[in-house]
Structures are given as structure tokens and as C-alpha cells.
Motif scaffolding. Structure first.
Motif, PDB file in Angstrom:
ATOM      1  N   VAL A 320       0.860  -1.184   0.000  1.00 56.50           N
ATOM      2  CA  VAL A 320       0.000   0.000   0.000  1.00 56.50           C
ATOM      3  C   VAL A 320       0.894   1.230   0.000  1.00 56.50           C
ATOM      4  O   VAL A 320       1.872   1.299   0.746  1.00 56.50           O
ATOM      5  CB  VAL A 320      -0.919   0.031   1.239  1.00 56.50           C
ATOM      6  CG1 VAL A 320      -1.772   1.306   1.230  1.00 56.50           C
ATOM      7  CG2 VAL A 320      -1.811  -1.199   1.297  1.00 56.50           C
ATOM      8  N   TRP A 335      -4.309  -0.214   7.945  1.00 53.79           N
ATOM      9  CA  TRP A 335      -3.605  -1.242   8.727  1.00 53.79           C
ATOM     10  C   TRP A 335      -4.521  -2.430   9.028  1.00 53.79           C
ATOM     11  O   TRP A 335      -4.104  -3.581   8.983  1.00 53.79           O
ATOM     12  CB  TRP A 335      -3.078  -0.635  10.025  1.00 53.79           C
ATOM     13  CG  TRP A 335      -2.092  -1.514  10.738  1.00 53.79           C
ATOM     14  CD1 TRP A 335      -2.332  -2.355  11.795  1.00 53.79           C
ATOM     15  CD2 TRP A 335      -0.706  -1.654  10.427  1.00 53.79           C
ATOM     16  NE1 TRP A 335      -1.187  -3.008  12.162  1.00 53.79           N
ATOM     17  CE2 TRP A 335      -0.163  -2.599  11.345  1.00 53.79           C
ATOM     18  CE3 TRP A 335       0.137  -1.086   9.478  1.00 53.79           C
ATOM     19  CZ2 TRP A 335       1.171  -2.975  11.320  1.00 53.79           C
ATOM     20  CZ3 TRP A 335       1.467  -1.452   9.459  1.00 53.79           C
ATOM     21  CH2 TRP A 335       1.971  -2.395  10.378  1.00 53.79           C
ATOM     22  N   MET A 338      -4.899  -4.525   5.759  1.00 56.30           N
ATOM     23  CA  MET A 338      -3.693  -5.167   5.219  1.00 56.30           C
ATOM     24  C   MET A 338      -3.506  -6.557   5.808  1.00 56.30           C
ATOM     25  O   MET A 338      -3.584  -6.729   7.023  1.00 56.30           O
ATOM     26  CB  MET A 338      -2.450  -4.326   5.551  1.00 56.30           C
ATOM     27  CG  MET A 338      -2.286  -3.054   4.754  1.00 56.30           C
ATOM     28  SD  MET A 338      -0.945  -2.007   5.399  1.00 56.30           S
ATOM     29  CE  MET A 338       0.441  -3.154   5.464  1.00 56.30           C
ATOM     30  N   ALA A 342       2.013  -7.828   4.358  1.00 56.39           N
ATOM     31  CA  ALA A 342       1.880  -6.734   3.395  1.00 56.39           C
ATOM     32  C   ALA A 342       2.764  -5.561   3.810  1.00 56.39           C
ATOM     33  O   ALA A 342       3.089  -5.388   4.985  1.00 56.39           O
ATOM     34  CB  ALA A 342       0.425  -6.284   3.285  1.00 56.39           C
ATOM     35  N   LEU A 344       3.622  -1.367   3.769  1.00 55.69           N
ATOM     36  CA  LEU A 344       3.021  -0.040   3.722  1.00 55.69           C
ATOM     37  C   LEU A 344       4.120   0.993   3.580  1.00 55.69           C
ATOM     38  O   LEU A 344       5.125   0.953   4.294  1.00 55.69           O
ATOM     39  CB  LEU A 344       2.221   0.229   5.003  1.00 55.69           C
ATOM     40  CG  LEU A 344       1.713   1.668   5.208  1.00 55.69           C
ATOM     41  CD1 LEU A 344       0.707   2.052   4.133  1.00 55.69           C
ATOM     42  CD2 LEU A 344       1.109   1.824   6.598  1.00 55.69           C
ATOM     43  N   LYS A 398       3.800  -5.395   7.805  1.00 56.72           N
ATOM     44  CA  LYS A 398       2.910  -5.783   8.882  1.00 56.72           C
ATOM     45  C   LYS A 398       3.236  -7.208   9.332  1.00 56.72           C
ATOM     46  O   LYS A 398       3.287  -8.114   8.507  1.00 56.72           O
ATOM     47  CB  LYS A 398       1.444  -5.704   8.425  1.00 56.72           C
ATOM     48  CG  LYS A 398       0.442  -6.030   9.511  1.00 56.72           C
ATOM     49  CD  LYS A 398      -0.979  -5.808   9.036  1.00 56.72           C
ATOM     50  CE  LYS A 398      -1.982  -6.195  10.091  1.00 56.72           C
ATOM     51  NZ  LYS A 398      -3.371  -5.988   9.653  1.00 56.72           N
TER      52      LYS A 398
END
Length: 398
Positions: A320, A335, A338, A342, A344, A398
């Protein structure tokens, strides 16, 4: 696969039955039904099987084919059905035990052999049912490509498009009915296209000359992206794409798309990557789609919506990017949506956004990077540095 599938996909060259392998001949002789385009059916000798002409558009033939399940069926395709051909479009509707393929030499192989071009070093692409701009990322001085086109009328249109993007000095080899008695190969300069009576099936080989080319590195020139000032500029874009670290098959959410430059460069990194750009402004959303189409990334999905509300229902992201409008609500929603693993990346320009990213970094970890750039500008009769606003970038998995 079973030893006795009901469907056989037979690759057929322009030489008709003369070029069929013994296995292909046997499949045709045993068939109860033969489906194919009119020109393919016309190449065959008289058969005992029922013959069905494949309809236009192509997708309309799939239900007709599936209705034949249980009957010995042959579908005729050009050359190698799995090399820019119909094979995948057919077999994705079938179990592996239901079909077999008997390929013939592909158009690409015949073209490379006719021209003496090394196929492994030549870009190949099916443009018979795709926009010409799919070739745009591969256009570069001295490179070569072979593409299939819809019909003879598409050839001058393709030449006009090539010239419009700066490659009018390229040499085109127009290849008609390769491998058959109607085979013809003619060459012409792109910006002097004058060939007439171009016959189907047709492919074109391009010996490229011109520019500008799209760099293979992240951080393409800003001039490639039409924008109203809302664009992640080239140096920051390069750093952002490096942090996003696209991998084959991955899906990106580009939140606050602006010009679409981040999502487009993500897609240019590999032909299997996917991306969704979320942009609240409809004018900018339309511009993103146009930029993507012009740069060969027309598979970009553009969503005109406000984030974070518009994120519900989207395919889960592998990465993202938040390029503008970062807020506590935005980070909380993103968050939560996700999946684990993943990535960010969020960029901040304002002090308030910088504090927000620093707070989240202290809680979730990851890297916090401050980027300060300055360009040399005229200063009287000399030069001085003109600084841009610093960018704070937070990147985390994450």
C-alpha cells in the motif's frame, strides 16, 4: 491428463493439412466436431466431422464449445495455441483431464526464422486484441519486436501510433500468411507506410529507431506523466518504488493516485503485477487511466472514491502506498485491511503528517526516512541551491 480427452486443440499453419503432424491428422480423423475460424476450416480437406465456425467476438464461442463436452471435438488455432494464442482462453474453463494440445510452429517462430532474428532476444507480443501501447515500455533504440495484429487495416494504424510516440524512423517488416502459399514479407519505414492490400493473418516485426524510451529503472522522467502538479516527483518516486519493492504477481493500493505515477511504475516492474489507484477527484482519475493506457499499463484499475471509505471490498493488497491525505483514520483503516506480510509506504510533507508517521513508526516499527532535495537554479549571474519541501517516508511490513 487422461489418455483420452474429449477436446483436442490443434495448431494449424497457413499450409493447411500439409503441415499437420501425424497426431494432428489422427485427431481430425477421429473428431465428431471441428470448430475453428472460417479461414482455418477452409484450409482443411473434406471431413466426416460436423464443422462449426467460431463466432465473433471470440468469447461467444466458449459456451458453444462447452456444450460439446462428451463429443470428440477438435478446435483449430493458429500455430502454437499457447504462444499469444487461444489456448489459455479455452483451457481455463476445463479440467486438465479434458483437453490436449497439438501445436504447430508459432507465428513468432516463423517470423524469426524468416528474418534471421534470435527469438530469445526479440520482444514478442500479441496485439491482435490488445492496445498498441502495450508495446510502449519495450520501445528502445536498436531493439526488435514481433507482434501479431488484428488484420491488414491495423498495420497502418500501428505505424501511425509508432510514429506518434517518437519511433517513426523504425523499419517495419510486414509478414503475411507466414508458412503458407500466400506468404509475403515486405519492409517499409514506419513514417513512410504506403503498403496496400495487406492480407490476414498478419504480423509485424519492428527494428526500432527513435525515442524517447522508457527507462527500465524506477523513477521515469516526470514528462511521461500528464499531471496538474499532483505527482510524486522522479527522485522521491524512485525511493518510494524501492521501498514498495514490487514482486511478480503482487497487488498495490495507490491511495491518492494524483497522476498515477506510482501505480504505473509498479505495473511496469513486471507484467504480472496488479494495482488499484484510488483517487477522489474524477478529473485526476481520468488522467490516471489515460497515463496508464499511454504507457502500456492499461491493466491499472482506477477507482474514483474517497479513502479510507472506498477501500472496502478491494482485493487484499500486497503493498500500500499513501501519497497524500495521510491521517489517523486512514492509517487505522489501511492497517486493519492489510494482511500479515503486506508492506506499507507513506510519504508526508506537512509537520502534522510527519508527527503522525513518527508516532506510528514508534508503535509498529519499520523505517523512517527524511528526504531533503535541492536543485541548482540560477541565482543572479551564478547558481544556487533551491530546496524542495522535505519528505518523511515511513515504510513497514505488517
Amino acid at each position: 491428463m487422461s489418455s483420452d480427452p474429449w477436446l483436442t486443440i490443434v495448431g494449424l499453419g497457413e499450409d493447411g493439412p500439409e503441415g499437420l503432424s501425424p497426431a494432428s491428422r489422427k485427431a481430425l480423423e477421429a473428431a465428431e466436431v471441428v470448430m475453428g475460424a472460417a479461414r482455418h476450416l477452409a484450409l482443411l480437406p473434406n471431413l466426416d466431422a460436423e464443422t462449426l465456425e467460431w463466432p465473433v467476438p471470440f468469447a461467444n464461442g466458449i459456451p458453444k464449445l462447452l456444450a460439446l463436452k462428451g463429443r470428440k471435438t477438435v478446435v483449430l488455432a493458429s500455430g502454437d495455441p499457447f504462444w499469444h494464442g487461444a489456448g489459455t482462453s479455452l483451457t481455463k474453463h476445463l479440467e486438465a483431464s479434458e483437453w490436449q494440445t497439438l501445436p504447430a510452429p508459432s507465428t513468432m517462430s516463423l517470423a524469426a526464422a524468416a528474418l534471421g532474428w534470435p527469438l530469445e532476444a526479440t520482444q514478442t507480443m500479441g496485439l491482435h486484441a490488445a492496445p498498441f501501447a502495450r508495446l510502449r515500455p519495450h520501445l528502445s533504440q536498436g531493439q526488435r519486436a514481433i507482434v501479431t495484429l488484428r488484420d491488414g487495416e491495423a498495420v497502418p494504424a500501428f505505424a501511425k501510433w509508432l510514429a506518434s510516440v517518437g519511433f517513426g524512423d523504425s523499419t517495419l517488416y510486414v509478414l503475411e500468411a507466414l508458412g503458407g502459399p500466400r506468404q509475403r514479407i515486405r519492409s517499409v519505414k514506419t513514417n513512410a507506410m504506403s503498403l496496400k492490400d495487406i492480407q490476414h493473418p498478419v504480423s509485424v516485426a519492428i527494428d526500432m529507431a527513435g525515442g524517447p524510451a522508457l527507462s527500465a529503472a524506477s523513477g521515469r522522467d516526470d514528462a511521461f506523466f500528464d499531471n496538474d502538479g499532483q505527482i510524486t516527483k522522479r527522485p522521491v518516486r524512485a525511493l518510494t518504488l524501492s521501498a514498495l519493492a514490487p514482486l511478480p504477481g503482487e497487488h498495490l493500493w495507490d491511495i491518492g493516485g494524483g497522476s498515477g505515477s506510482i501505480a504505473i511504475e509498479w505495473l511496469l516492474s513486471h507484467p504480472t503485477t496488479q494495482a488499484t489507484a484510488i483517487e477522489i477527484d474524477p478529473t485526476r482519475a481520468a488522467r490516471i487511466a489515460e497515463n496508464a493506457a499511454n504507457l502500456g499499463a492499461d491493466r491499472l484499475s482506477v477507482l474514483t472514491a474517497e479513502a479510507p471509505e472506498g477501500l472496502d471490498g478491494l482485493p487484499a493488497p500486497d503493498a500500500v502506498f499513501i501519497g497524500g491525505g495521510v491521517s489517523e483514520a486512514m492509517l487505522q483503516t489501511v492497517w486493519s485491511l492489510m494482511p500479515k506480510g503486506a508492506r506499507l509506504v507513506a510519504n508526508a510533507v506537512t509537520l502534522e503528517a510527519e508527527v503522525l508517521l513518527a508516532t506510528w513508526q514508534s508503535q509498529k516499527g519499520g523505517d523512517l526516512l527524511r528526504v531533503e532535495l535541492a536543485r541548482a537554479n540560477p541565482l543572479g549571474r551564478k547558481r544556487g541551491w533551491k530546496s524542495s519541501y522535505p519528505i518523511v517516508q515511513w515504510s513497514v511490513t505488517k
